[in-house]
Scaffold this motif. Structure first.
Motif, PDB file in Angstrom:
ATOM      1  N   GLN A   1      51.703  34.369  33.490  1.00 34.34           N
ATOM      2  CA  GLN A   1      51.257  33.124  32.859  1.00 34.34           C
ATOM      3  C   GLN A   1      52.264  32.625  31.832  1.00 34.34           C
TER       4      GLN A   1
ATOM      5  N   GLN B   1      42.561  36.634  27.787  1.00 30.99           N
ATOM      6  CA  GLN B   1      43.153  37.084  29.042  1.00 30.99           C
ATOM      7  C   GLN B   1      43.448  38.578  28.986  1.00 30.99           C
TER       8      GLN B   1
ATOM      9  N   ASN C   1      41.053  37.578  41.297  1.00 29.19           N
ATOM     10  CA  ASN C   1      40.430  38.034  40.058  1.00 29.19           C
ATOM     11  C   ASN C   1      39.529  39.234  40.302  1.00 29.19           C
TER      12      ASN C   1
ATOM     13  N   ARG D   1      33.623  39.729  39.193  1.00 28.56           N
ATOM     14  CA  ARG D   1      34.730  40.591  38.783  1.00 28.56           C
ATOM     15  C   ARG D   1      34.214  41.806  38.003  1.00 28.56           C
TER      16      ARG D   1
ATOM     17  N   ASN E   1      37.110  33.877  30.678  1.00 28.35           N
ATOM     18  CA  ASN E   1      38.384  34.615  30.676  1.00 28.35           C
ATOM     19  C   ASN E   1      38.822  35.074  32.061  1.00 28.35           C
ATOM     20  N   LEU E   2      38.642  34.232  33.058  1.00 24.89           N
ATOM     21  CA  LEU E   2      39.215  34.555  34.364  1.00 24.89           C
ATOM     22  C   LEU E   2      40.734  34.481  34.248  1.00 24.89           C
ATOM     23  N   PHE E   3      41.432  35.320  35.019  1.00 27.05           N
ATOM     24  CA  PHE E   3      42.894  35.276  35.005  1.00 27.05           C
ATOM     25  C   PHE E   3      43.336  33.969  35.652  1.00 27.05           C
ATOM     26  N   ARG E   4      44.068  33.178  34.900  1.00 26.94           N
ATOM     27  CA  ARG E   4      44.358  31.822  35.351  1.00 26.94           C
ATOM     28  C   ARG E   4      45.454  31.766  36.401  1.00 26.94           C
TER      29      ARG E   4
ATOM     30  N   PHE F   1      32.356  43.674  31.442  1.00 25.25           N
ATOM     31  CA  PHE F   1      32.166  42.789  30.290  1.00 25.25           C
ATOM     32  C   PHE F   1      32.233  41.352  30.784  1.00 25.25           C
TER      33      PHE F   1
ATOM     34  N   PHE G   1      32.394  37.572  29.383  1.00 24.65           N
ATOM     35  CA  PHE G   1      32.689  36.872  28.136  1.00 24.65           C
ATOM     36  C   PHE G   1      32.026  35.490  28.105  1.00 24.65           C
TER      37      PHE G   1
ATOM     38  N   ASP H   1      40.923  27.027  37.172  1.00 28.13           N
ATOM     39  CA  ASP H   1      40.922  25.661  36.662  1.00 28.13           C
ATOM     40  C   ASP H   1      40.383  24.653  37.669  1.00 28.13           C
TER      41      ASP H   1
END
Ligand SMILES: Nc1ncnc2c1ncn2[C@@H]1O[C@H](COP(=O)(O)OP(=O)(O)O)[C@@H](O)[C@H]1O
Ligand SMILES: [Mg+2]
Lengths: 236, 245
Positions: free
Chosen positions: A142, A120, B100, B152, B90-93, B84, B86, B138
């Motif tokens: 978070q 993150q 995002n 993104r 690694n998306l902001f949850r 970048f 990944f 999610d």
């Protein structure tokens, strides 16, 4: 039960409840607010790895977790006047409780921050956020749901621990019960009554916790499953 | 446009990159292939300063830096020009797909909301995720998450986008939708560096292929030639092994 005892219990109920509402609850909430500020600050300087300040944070936590709360209360109220700092009983209690719980909440916040996967933070860096932005926008939002159950447990403990303030002359819920018990020679009944009122308060907090958790944890199920500290996982 | 010279990197005394030279020209799609553990991820992470190289130089645009002592300020400036993607998305949850994509525009670059919104809508459209713009990570499948992650990465218009095995974490039936998006970007002239196990992507989409093993570049060449006539014995063996699957 004799009529006299019933009468004492009924007439004392409000006399205990009102200091509970007027003193115990503000004492709890103010101390808790202070403990959140201190805890978050101590957690942030630790995870940011700021040399020097980090060691100071650890020292603080070591002191406040390593000594009894009642001793801290006594130092704050009876001790500080010797070095020229005189505090009223209530603010002394808020400071002692807030600073003490701050040390515990620091660990709650710190582990909640460390629970967020490093990916993150790396993703945040790669879209051009700097460290403070990453913390404010990605990591802390978070971390709060992760920290929440443990923070709330600490709040409920604090509610009960505020009874210790009776030892430094704060007239709160338990002090009132002690005074009436001494006057009526009915300690058993009066202390049970005091216990009952604490129980009512903490039950209310437990409900509040459930309600807030439902509001706070975002819609995603995956998130909840991964981070449910202290709540039973449904078995499927 | 982006060049690194003689990168060395060790973890706990174990050398992982042993003097890598690597160059990308504008508009190129470079595929980096090689067995797992050969240092491909580490190379991308050193280029993007997620790892600090022990030695080496980076040349990006007109800037040239010694990699082990680049200031935080310069790192941020370099990253502003890179995207970048990944392996694990690694998306902001705590943010929706749309948020995002917005984050790098508004918070990182101080762009106005209105202008950023137009860009975010456009890139989500490009990766076919407009319909799910308000979903949280999610609530999305792996393939959908990776497409949002690509949106993104491209939203700020970086000069180069680094992909680290973007389809390796996906179920096989979901890799196609991500590869299609990448093909589209390639055809639009996006400069891309793609670490991948997808040999068909390397062969058909990449303009150049770099084969790494044991922390060194064993062989590199134009994609067609590379696959038609690998020169090194180790390359031949690797291709034989992977093509069989
Ligand atoms: N953070 C790290 N700490 C220690 N060893 C690492 C770390 N990252 C990678 N390595 C090691 O470096 C080697 C190369 O890893 P990596 O760059 O991930 O290879 P690839 O992406 O080609 O599979 C591996 O042996 C791996 O175990
Ligand atoms: Mg890898």
């Amino acid at each position: 039960m004799s009529n006299r005892l019933v009468e004492i219990l009924v007439s004392s109920f409000m006399k205990i409840l009102i200091p509970g509402i007027k003193v115990t609850i503000p004492l709890t909430l103010l101390s808790f607010a202070l403990s959140l500020v201190i805890g978050l600050f101590l957690a942030l300087v630790q995870v940011a790895k700021i040399k020097g300040i980090r060691e100071l944070a650890r020292f603080y936590i070591w002191i406040f977790r390593g000594t009894p709360l009642i001793v801290q209360l006594f130092i704050m109220f009876f001790g500080l006047p010797s070095i020229g700092i005189t505090l009223d009983a209530f603010p002394a209690a808020v400071l002692a409780f807030g600073m003490n719980l701050g040390a515990y909440n620091a660990e709650v916040f710190r582990s909640a921050i460390l629970a967020i996967p490093t990916g993150q933070m790396e993703a945040a860096y790669m879209i051009g956020l700097d460290y403070p932005q990453t913390m404010c926008r990605v990591i802390l939002p978070q971390s709060f749901p992760v920290a929440f159950p443990n923070l709330f447990n600490n709040l409920i403990s604090l509610l009960k621990d505020t009874s210790l303030a009776s030892s430094i002359t704060v007239i709160e819920l338990f002090t009132s019960a002690q005074q009436i018990a001494a006057r009526t020679y009915e300690p058993f009944a009066l202390y049970l009554e005091a216990a009952l009122i604490y129980l009512i308060f903490s039950t209310f907090l437990t409900w509040l916790q459930r309600w807030l958790e439902e509001k706070l944890v975002w819609r995603s199920k995956g998130f909840e499953e991964q981070n449910n500290t202290g709540r039973a996982k449904p078995i499927v | 446009m982006l060049e690194v010279k003689n990168i060395h990197k060790s973890f706990a005394g174990v050398p992982v990159l042993k003097g890598i030279d690597f160059k990308v020209e504008k508009g190129e799609v470079v595929a980096i292939i090689g067995p797992s553990g050969s240092g491909k991820t580490t190379l991308l992470r050193c280029i993007s300063f997620l790892e600090k190289a022990d030695d080496g130089r980076i040349i990006f645009d007109e800037y040239e830096h010694e990699m082990k002592n680049v200031s935080r300020h310069d790192i941020k400036k370099l990253r502003m020009q890179m995207g970048f993607v990944f392996q694990s998305f690694n998306l902001f949850r705590n943010m929706t797909a749309f948020q995002n994509v917005m984050e790098g525009l508004t918070t990182a670059r101080g762009m106005e909301k209105e202008k950023a919104k137009k860009i975010a809508d456009a890139v989500l459209e490009k990766v076919g995720m407009s319909e799910r713009a308000d979903y949280y990570p999610d609530e999305l499948s792996g393939g959908q998450q990776q497409r949002v992650a690509i949106a993104r990465a491209i939203a700020p218009g970086p000069q180069v986008i680094l992909f680290d095995e973007p389809t390796s974490a996906l179920d096989p039936e979901l890799t196609g939708e991500v590869l299609d998006v990448m093909k589209k970007l390639a055809s639009e002239g996006t400069t891309m560096v793609v670490v991948t196990h997808e040999m068909s992507f390397a062969r058909e989409v990449a303009s150049r292929v770099v084969f790494m093993e044991g922390g060194v570049v064993v062989e590199e060449g134009k994609s067609k030639e590379f696959f038609a006539n690998p020169k090194e014995e180790r390359t031949k063996q690797f291709l034989k092994r992977t093509m069989r699957n």
